[in-house]
Design a protein around this motif. Structure first.
Motif, short mmCIF file in Angstrom:
data_model
loop_
_atom_site.label_atom_id
_atom_site.label_comp_id
_atom_site.label_asym_id
_atom_site.label_seq_id
_atom_site.Cartn_x
_atom_site.Cartn_y
_atom_site.Cartn_z
N SER A 32 -10.42 -3.14 -14.97
CA SER A 32 -10.26 -1.96 -15.83
C SER A 32 -9.63 -2.34 -17.16
O SER A 32 -10.03 -1.84 -18.21
CB SER A 32 -9.39 -0.91 -15.14
N ASP A 33 -8.67 -3.25 -17.11
CA ASP A 33 -8.00 -3.68 -18.34
C ASP A 33 -8.96 -4.45 -19.24
O ASP A 33 -8.95 -4.29 -20.46
CB ASP A 33 -6.79 -4.53 -17.98
N LYS A 34 -9.82 -5.29 -18.67
CA LYS A 34 -10.81 -6.02 -19.46
C LYS A 34 -11.76 -5.06 -20.16
O LYS A 34 -12.06 -5.22 -21.34
CB LYS A 34 -11.63 -6.95 -18.56
N SER A 35 -12.23 -4.07 -19.44
CA SER A 35 -13.15 -3.09 -20.01
C SER A 35 -12.48 -2.31 -21.14
O SER A 35 -13.06 -2.11 -22.21
CB SER A 35 -13.63 -2.14 -18.92
N ARG A 36 -11.26 -1.87 -20.89
CA ARG A 36 -10.52 -1.10 -21.89
C ARG A 36 -10.29 -1.92 -23.16
O ARG A 36 -10.52 -1.46 -24.28
CB ARG A 36 -9.18 -0.66 -21.29
N ASN A 37 -9.88 -3.17 -22.99
CA ASN A 37 -9.59 -4.02 -24.14
C ASN A 37 -10.85 -4.46 -24.87
O ASN A 37 -10.82 -4.66 -26.08
CB ASN A 37 -8.77 -5.23 -23.71
N GLY A 38 -11.96 -4.60 -24.15
CA GLY A 38 -13.21 -5.04 -24.79
C GLY A 38 -13.68 -4.07 -25.85
O GLY A 38 -14.04 -4.47 -26.97
N PRO A 106 -14.18 7.78 -25.93
CA PRO A 106 -13.49 8.80 -25.12
C PRO A 106 -13.30 8.39 -23.66
O PRO A 106 -12.37 8.83 -22.99
CB PRO A 106 -14.38 10.03 -25.24
N ALA A 107 -14.16 7.52 -23.16
CA ALA A 107 -13.99 7.01 -21.79
C ALA A 107 -12.75 6.14 -21.70
O ALA A 107 -12.24 5.88 -20.61
CB ALA A 107 -15.22 6.23 -21.36
N GLN A 108 -12.23 5.71 -22.85
CA GLN A 108 -11.01 4.90 -22.88
C GLN A 108 -9.83 5.68 -22.30
O GLN A 108 -8.96 5.11 -21.66
CB GLN A 108 -10.67 4.46 -24.31
N VAL A 109 -9.80 6.98 -22.53
CA VAL A 109 -8.70 7.80 -22.01
C VAL A 109 -8.73 7.77 -20.49
O VAL A 109 -7.69 7.62 -19.84
CB VAL A 109 -8.82 9.25 -22.54
N GLU A 110 -9.92 7.87 -19.92
CA GLU A 110 -10.06 7.79 -18.47
C GLU A 110 -9.65 6.42 -17.95
O GLU A 110 -8.97 6.29 -16.93
CB GLU A 110 -11.50 8.10 -18.08
N ASP A 114 -6.62 5.33 -15.41
CA ASP A 114 -6.94 4.49 -14.27
C ASP A 114 -6.05 3.25 -14.23
O ASP A 114 -5.53 2.87 -13.18
CB ASP A 114 -8.42 4.08 -14.32
N VAL A 115 -5.85 2.63 -15.39
CA VAL A 115 -4.97 1.46 -15.47
C VAL A 115 -3.54 1.83 -15.10
O VAL A 115 -2.88 1.11 -14.34
CB VAL A 115 -5.03 0.82 -16.88
N ASN A 116 -3.06 2.96 -15.59
CA ASN A 116 -1.69 3.39 -15.25
C ASN A 116 -1.55 3.66 -13.75
O ASN A 116 -0.54 3.29 -13.14
CB ASN A 116 -1.31 4.64 -16.05
N ARG A 117 -2.58 4.29 -13.17
CA ARG A 117 -2.55 4.56 -11.72
C ARG A 117 -2.54 3.25 -10.93
O ARG A 117 -1.78 3.09 -9.98
CB ARG A 117 -3.76 5.40 -11.33
N LEU A 118 -3.36 2.30 -11.36
CA LEU A 118 -3.43 1.02 -10.67
C LEU A 118 -2.13 0.23 -10.82
O LEU A 118 -1.70 -0.45 -9.88
CB LEU A 118 -4.62 0.20 -11.16
N GLN A 119 -1.49 0.32 -11.99
CA GLN A 119 -0.20 -0.35 -12.17
C GLN A 119 0.84 0.21 -11.22
O GLN A 119 1.62 -0.53 -10.63
CB GLN A 119 0.28 -0.22 -13.62
#
Length: 154
Positions: A32-38, A106-110, A114-119
């Motif tokens: 999820s972090d890779k996708s968000r940062n990409g 806008p999918a970045q917000v989701e 998701d990243v916060n939940r996984l953390q």
């Protein structure tokens, strides 16, 4: 207190199950972090090419709208872009590439939630493993508990 072999086996299975859940959560967090940062990195690279920043170009209220990413640069200039879902590079106009990326943004917000939940899940699973004594020789349970209770104040 002496544990029977069955009790020991159940405890080991519980620790292995919790460790497997922790590893799965970590893998999901990395993906999820890779996708968000990409997406964020791609938009930043395009803004650098256009020599603009997120807030440096103001859109005018007249008939002619100025693109916040393109700014004064030529939006029809072609740039290489990776097609989503394929391993193919295509050459598209600059303006079209950054518009496509901003539509995905806008999918970045989701992804962020998701990243916060996984953390939080990783923290919780680490704490549970620590309580079971699985990582007690590496990190004390009180230290793990302090990390779990640590709040990020962004």
């Amino acid at each position: 207190m002496e544990l029977s072999s069955e009790q020991l086996q159940r405890k080991v299975e519980a620790v292995e199950f919790a460790a497997e859940e922790l590893l799965i959560a970590r893998r999901q967090l990395v993906e999820s972090d890779k996708s968000r940062n990409g997406t964020r990195e791609a938009l930043t690279a395009l803004r650098r090419q256009a020599r603009t920043s997120k807030s440096s170009v103001l859109s005018s209220e007249s008939d002619e709208k100025i693109c916040r990413t393109c700014g004064d640069s030529d939006g029809s200039r072609p740039v290489w872009s990776l097609c989503p879902g394929a391993d193919v590079f295509v050459r598209l106009p600059f303006h079209q590439v950054h518009c496509n990326l901003e539509r995905v943004f806008p999918a970045q917000v989701e992804l962020e939630t998701d990243v916060n939940r996984l953390q939080s899940t990783v923290k919780e699973k680490t704490f549970l493993l620590s309580e079971k004594g699985a990582i007690a020789d590496v990190v004390s349970p009180s230290l793990v508990e302090s990390f779990v209770k640590l709040k990020d104040r962004h």
